[in-house]
Design a protein around this motif. Sequence first.
Motif, PDB file in Angstrom:
ATOM      1  N   ASP A  91       0.843  -1.190   0.000  1.00  0.00           N
ATOM      2  CA  ASP A  91       0.000   0.000   0.000  1.00  0.00           C
ATOM      3  C   ASP A  91       0.881   1.244   0.000  1.00  0.00           C
ATOM      4  N   VAL A  92       0.287   2.405  -0.245  1.00  0.00           N
ATOM      5  CA  VAL A  92       1.047   3.639  -0.443  1.00  0.00           C
ATOM      6  C   VAL A  92       1.750   4.101   0.828  1.00  0.00           C
ATOM      7  N   VAL A  93       1.274   3.687   1.992  1.00  0.00           N
ATOM      8  CA  VAL A  93       1.871   4.137   3.253  1.00  0.00           C
ATOM      9  C   VAL A  93       2.971   3.194   3.724  1.00  0.00           C
ATOM     10  N   THR A  94       2.651   1.930   3.960  1.00  0.00           N
ATOM     11  CA  THR A  94       3.624   1.001   4.547  1.00  0.00           C
ATOM     12  C   THR A  94       4.559   0.385   3.511  1.00  0.00           C
ATOM     13  N   GLY A  95       4.244   0.542   2.221  1.00  0.00           N
ATOM     14  CA  GLY A  95       5.065  -0.067   1.181  1.00  0.00           C
ATOM     15  C   GLY A  95       6.143   0.833   0.613  1.00  0.00           C
ATOM     16  N   ARG A  96       6.282   2.050   1.117  1.00  0.00           N
ATOM     17  CA  ARG A  96       7.259   2.995   0.561  1.00  0.00           C
ATOM     18  C   ARG A  96       8.693   2.484   0.723  1.00  0.00           C
TER      19      ARG A  96
END
Length: 405
Positions: A91-96
């Motif tokens: 996801d855009v938050v935890t996968g950065r």
Amino acid sequence: MAFYRRTGNIPPKRHTQHRRPDGGLYYEELVGEEGFSTDSSLLYHHHIPSAINGSRPWELPGLTTVSNHPLKPRHLQTHLLFPGEEYKAHDVVTGRRLLLANEDVRISYVVAGSPSPLYRNAIGDECVYVENGSARVETTFGTLDVGHGDYVVVPRATTHRWVPTGSEPLRAYCIEANSHIAPPKRYLSRYGQLLEHAPYCERDLRGPDGPLVAHYDAEVDVYVKHRGPGASGIVGSVLTSPRHPFDVVGWDGCLYPYVFNIADFEPITGRIHQPPPVHQVFEGQGFVICNFVPRKVDYHPRAIPVPYYHSNVDSDEVMFYCGGDYEARKGTGIGPGSISLHPGGLPHGPQPGALERSIGMEFFDELAVMVDTFRPLRLGEDAAACEDPGYAWTWSGRGPEGEQR
């Protein structure tokens, strides 16, 4: 962003009673910057916004950085980071994936296919550029539908989440500040209006649709990035809220998330090559954000349209190439998804042959987002995983480790 908006159900006078249909009070929350001495908004909640039932650590991945030493320019190929369908689990938050960072800003890249958790960055504003795909960004202020070419500016401590939509993977270039992110001061009147010489105006900005009210009372987790001990000074916590934070019935003010699409940036051009500040779109403490868009180029009869060689002695320059055909970088392997780092202390400019090839050109079809930082950038853990080892030597015609070809 000092541009007043009002939406939903609010009382006629601030800081006064605002009652629900059953006679109870809504809970007013003042969200303000710089000790409530600058921009702010007032939100009206069904429930007490400060209530939590629990708190636990959130282990933030990959915050370790190393110096760009020995000094050299870098080329990072972000499209190598999420192979195949790996993105579907991110996801855009935890996968950065952190690529570059200093004391003022962190630059990450992510490809996502899953909804993010509820998230709040309590360290600084975020500016997320959507390279491809689409998403719905749900916030306490309402919703933002975003897609290709959108900058999504999220003020510090705004609770929100990213929900990918459509069939394409969501590719996002994430700029996290330790400060606020805003239009350059030279574009603004003393009262905060975008001026006539600015390359965009308030009509180009999209605010949230809403408010967005979640109609259930179950506990929910909110992931919070905040200041703390350690080398990076950044830690994470997961706060458990007794009710969903999207319970705002109305809000007004000048502080809220918004969207600006890169296609609405009106490029400033001239008879000879214009300096990089004409491309600026936002600024933060210790860095600026610029963009290079399709445009007519220099029209002096003896103009050389590509940039001159230059030494920005106070800055590191980061370019994210996200579309078109970047004339000055032909022959280097740079393409969509590439990031170049040209550090201060080292001149840089067009590749060999680019000056001559550009003479007589009338239009550049290129799209790139640039971040200039005023303190040196360090390399994140994932920079090594996607670096092109030969880029530094492309001006001299040498191989991947500097050997003669």
